[in-house]
Structure formats: C-alpha cells, structure tokens
Design an enzyme around this catalytic site. Structure first.
Site, short mmCIF file in Angstrom:
data_model
loop_
_atom_site.label_atom_id
_atom_site.label_comp_id
_atom_site.label_asym_id
_atom_site.label_seq_id
_atom_site.Cartn_x
_atom_site.Cartn_y
_atom_site.Cartn_z
N GLU A 158 0.86 -1.15 0.04
CA GLU A 158 -0.12 -0.10 0.24
C GLU A 158 0.88 1.24 -0.03
OE1 GLU A 158 -3.51 0.03 0.08
OE2 GLU A 158 -3.67 -2.15 0.19
N CYS B 9 -2.15 9.53 2.65
CA CYS B 9 -1.60 8.91 1.41
C CYS B 9 -2.47 9.19 0.17
CB CYS B 9 -1.60 7.26 1.52
SG CYS B 9 -3.32 6.72 2.04
#
Ligand code: NAD
Length: 469
Positions: A214, A248
């Site tokens: 991720e 993110c």
C-alpha cells in the site's frame, strides 16, 4: 530492540502454534475481533493523547475520525460478514465433471507480517491486524518508529488482548524494519512510500513471500469547467488539510480550468479561513510529524520558488508557526515538471495548481506520470466523468468529493503500479489474507478413470464429441 534471531524465533513460535491449533473457528475469530475492538474502545482517549504528543499536535478529532472510528467500523464490518466470507464458494461444472463437486475453500495463510507507517499510525496497523485475524492468521506487526508513543501503546494493547503466539508487536527503526521484511512470512503487507516498498518487495522476493504493498504517489484533482468552484474548494481543502496533508490519498495537486485559477485560490482561502481561523495554537490544525518531513516540505517550496513558482500562504491570523512544526496551507502557482514539487509526493499542506484548457490534455498528463493511488474529478457532465474514469488508471477514485472512497468498507482499497499492489478493507482484506484453495471433489464416475490408456476409438469418439467435431 529486536534482532533477526528474535524475529525468526517469534515467527517460528507463531507458525508452530498455527499448525498445532489449525484454523480458528468462526466463533474464535469473532472473539479475537471482539478483543481488539474492546482495546480500541477502552483506549480511545489515550490513543488520541499519545498520538498528539508524537506529532507535536495531532487533532484529537482527526484521531477520533480517522483512527478510532475507521478501525471500529472495519472491525464491526468484518464481524458482521465473517460467516459469509468463510463459507466455501461452489463453482458450476462442465458436463464431463458433473459427477463431482468444485468449490473454493478459504483458509488462513499462516503468519502475516504487517509493516505500518506513522501518518495514521493506529488505523494502518490495526485494520490490517483485524483483517488478518478475521481470516484466521497469526500476526507480527511492525509499527512506525516516527510515532513511538503510538507504537508502544499498540504493543501494550495487543499484548493485553492476545498471546505473543497470536499477535506480536515489534518496535524499532529502519534496521529492524529491514530485518522484519526479510522474514519468511506466509504473506507480508507493507504500507509506506514507493521507494521503501521497492526494498520490501525485493527482500520478500528472496524468500518468495507474497506481498501486498500500500504505497503513495501524487494523486491528482481535476475540476471540470462546469463545476461549482466553491464546492470543489471546500472538498479539496478538507482532503488536503486533514492531518496537514499527511494522508496517502490527499489531493496532491489540482487541475483548474484556465482563467479560473485566481477564483479557485480565493475560494480555497475562504475555506481555510472558515476551517482554521488560527493555526498556531489551534488544536484542529495538525503539525508535521518530524523535523525531517518539515524540512522536506519547506525544501520542496524553496526549490519551486527558485525555479519560478509563485507561492501563496494562507495564514488567516498572520501568525508565526515555526516552533510546532506547523506549515500554513500553501498554494503554488506556475509550476513546471522540473520542480521537485511536481515529481515527489508532497505529503504536506501544500497544493500546486495547474491551469488547463481541455480535458484531453489533463488525461494525457496523468497518463504520462506514475499511476496514482487516488484521483479526484469534479464534474456534473456524465460524458466527461466517464471519460476520465475510463481513460485514466488510479488505485481508486472519489467523484465530486475527495478521500471518501477509503471509508467504504465494501470497496477494495489499494494502488496500481507504483502506487501499490493488491488491496484490503472489508471482503478484499479477508481474501488478501486467505488462501483461496481450489478443490475438486471427484464423484462416483468420470475423472482420470476415463482418460487411462490403452487409448482407443472410444476415447477418440468422446474427444470428438467434446470438441464438437
Ligand atoms: P516510508 O516508506 O518512509 O517508511 C515506512 C517504514 O519503512 C519506516 O517506518 C521504516 O521503519 C521502514 N523502512 C525503512 N527502511 C526500510 C527498509 N530498507 N526495508 C524495510 N523497511 C524499511 O513511509 P512513511 O514515511 O512511514 O509513510 C509515508 C508514505 O506512506 C507516503 O508515501 C504515503 O503515501 C504512504 N502511505 C500509503 C498508504 C496506503 O494505504 N497506500 C497509507 C498511508 C501512507
């Protein structure tokens, strides 16, 4: 500090415990999820206080929304759906196999390694832990050294809820992280930057350990010519300034129709004044986590200015911010691709604004760069909306808002290409941490018995029938 030998010993202990006990039942998994849930709820105030200290200032409400609430939602979602997820899935059979049965059996992989970053220190540790446990695994967790208080607290919480042979927390810096990534897990999940993700993938490849990565990247935002600028600005300000941009999937930069750049900047300024009338002592406005990142963001701004960008700070009360590692919301105009700010993920409250004259040019720009983790598009025009959706590739999208796709447990969350590999959340997480074992259970006739030599006309007749000759 853990040495490679310690890590190997914990892994062996967990694997032996896993093999001895076999896969946990549905009820046992629910007990594990309940134990985790109870810890999160019991410690919610401590979690906020500790993370606030780690950051310098971390908004308590951001912690409640993006750490506590999101973790609790994910655990509750898993509890609600676990029975259905654990069920074997029947598969239909062609005529020649019909005497038997085909199905997929979901079984735990064994021991999962999870490496988490600091920016949502609890959520990005505890949701993967919950999902790995829901799939029946043992877990070794390595939280970030940048948020030491949160890492120690999670160690305490998880030790209270689980034996070391089920969930173990390993703390330490980059060396421990590198050792951690070299262990022979049954699966390794890493959340962090793309450059470190590359190192983790290489370390895992040595042992043929499958990975879920991720990662990050530059998530673009596109404002359509038809869309209300104030509405878009409200949503972008929220997505960008939550956690001071250290998210993110924060909008990294914005495409704005030519001729509307100043109006958009004004609209953003209005939003910032409403959301944060002051910055310095405002507990809602989060600090940059560490000096290294504070300097990195300021260097991006200096580099952009030196190469001809114009920079506008939005500091509603005109305060001095230096001593808490806070950076005022900042807009950057006249950016070019040779500026570091247009090459690296910003990960701070700084928004470059790029004017555009037609949508194709925007799509080409996005496609000329690394595939992003998220992409945001504001438009009411269905043809434009579908064009951007179909012709750009990003891990996920929110249309006419920012960030929200991450909050929907029913949607797999993950990147694509340099922004990540694999996905989790909800059912996707259960599957990521399970082995989908294909099983054919033979029936009373058919199968290999039909295919045995000596071959002859009977088999040829059957083959001709099957291939339709
Ligand atoms: P980072 O990659 O700088 O560091 C992550 C961790 O890697 C550190 O805690 C460190 O201990 C470890 N590490 C350092 N060297 C290593 C090595 N050689 N081998 C293995 N591990 C090593 O990331 P960060 O600063 O903690 O987090 C920010 C990044 O994470 C951003 O790029 C952001 O976009 C990304 N992120 C992604 C998601 C997502 O869900 N996709 C979520 C949050 C953050």
């Amino acid at each position: 500090m853990s040495t490679p030998a310690d890590l190997g010993a914990i892994l062996d202990m967990q694997r032996q415990a896993f093999l001895r006990a076999g896969p946990p039942s549905h009820d046992e998994r629910i007990n594990h999820l309940d134990a985790l849930l109870a810890q999160v709820i019991k410690n919610k105030d401590r979690m906020a206080d500790v993370l606030c200290e780690d950051f310098g200032n971390r908004s308590r409400h951001e912690t409640l929304i993006a750490e506590t609430m999101s973790t609790v939602n994910a655990i509750k979602h898993a509890k609600k759906h676990l029975k259905k997820w654990m069920k074997s899935e029947k598969r239909p059979l062609a005529l020649q196999f019909k005497a038997g049965k085909a199905f997929i059996h979901y079984q735990p992989l064994g021991v999962i390694g999870i490496m988490a970053p600091w920016n949502y220190a609890y959520q990005l540790s505890l949701i993967p832990v919950a999902q790995a446990l829901s799939a029946g695994n043992r877990v070794m967790l390595k939280p970030s050294e940048f948020t030491p208080g949160a890492s120690e607290l999670m160690k305490e919480m998880l030790a209270e809820a689980f034996g070391q042979d089920r969930v173990a927390v390993i703390t330490g810096g980059p060396e421990v992280a590198a050792d951690f990534s070299r262990q022979k897990y049954d699966h390794l999940m890493f959340t962090g930057s793309t450059p470190t993700g590359r190192k983790v993938m290489m370390a895992a490849a040595e042992n043929m350990v499958p990975v879920t990565l991720e990662l990050g990247g530059k998530s673009p935002t596109i404002i359509g010519d038809d869309y209300d600028l104030n509405k878009a600005a409200g949503s972008i300000a929220m997505g960008k300034l939550m956690n001071a941009g250290q998210t993110c999937i924060a909008p990294d930069y914005s495409f704005v129709p030519e001729g509307k750049v100043e109006a958009f900047a004004d609209a953003l300024s209005v939003q910032v004044h409403k959301m944060y009338p002051t910055l310095a002592a405002n507990p809602d406005y989060t600090s940059i986590v560490a000096d290294r990142h504070y300097e990195r963001i300021n260097n991006l701004l200096e580099d952009a200015k030196a190469k001809g960008a114009r920079v506008q700070e939005i500091n509603p009360a005109g305060e001095e911010l230096g001593n808490q590692r806070k950076i005022a919301p900042t807009l950057v105009f006249d950016v070019t691709d040779d500026m570091a700010i247009m090459q690296e993920e910003i990960f701070g409250p700084v928004l470059p604004i790029k004017p555009y004259s037609n949508l194709d040019e925007v799509i080409d720009y996005v496609n000329d760069h690394d595939r992003p983790l998220a992409l945001y598009h504001f438009t009411k025009d269905a043809a434009d909306r579908d064009k951007v959706m179909q012709r750009t590739t990003a891990g996920g999208m929110t249309q006419n808002d920012t960030i929200m796709h991450v909050a929907i447990e029913e949607l797999p969350f993950g990147g694509v290409g340099p922004s990540g590999l694999g996905s989790y959340h909800g059912h996707a997480g259960f599957k990521t941490f399970s082995h989908a074992k294909s099983i054919y259970r033979a029936g009373a006739f058919g199968g290999t018995a039909m295919l045995k030599p000596p071959y002859g006309p009977r088999l040829e007749k059957m083959i001709n029938m099957m291939i339709g000759k």
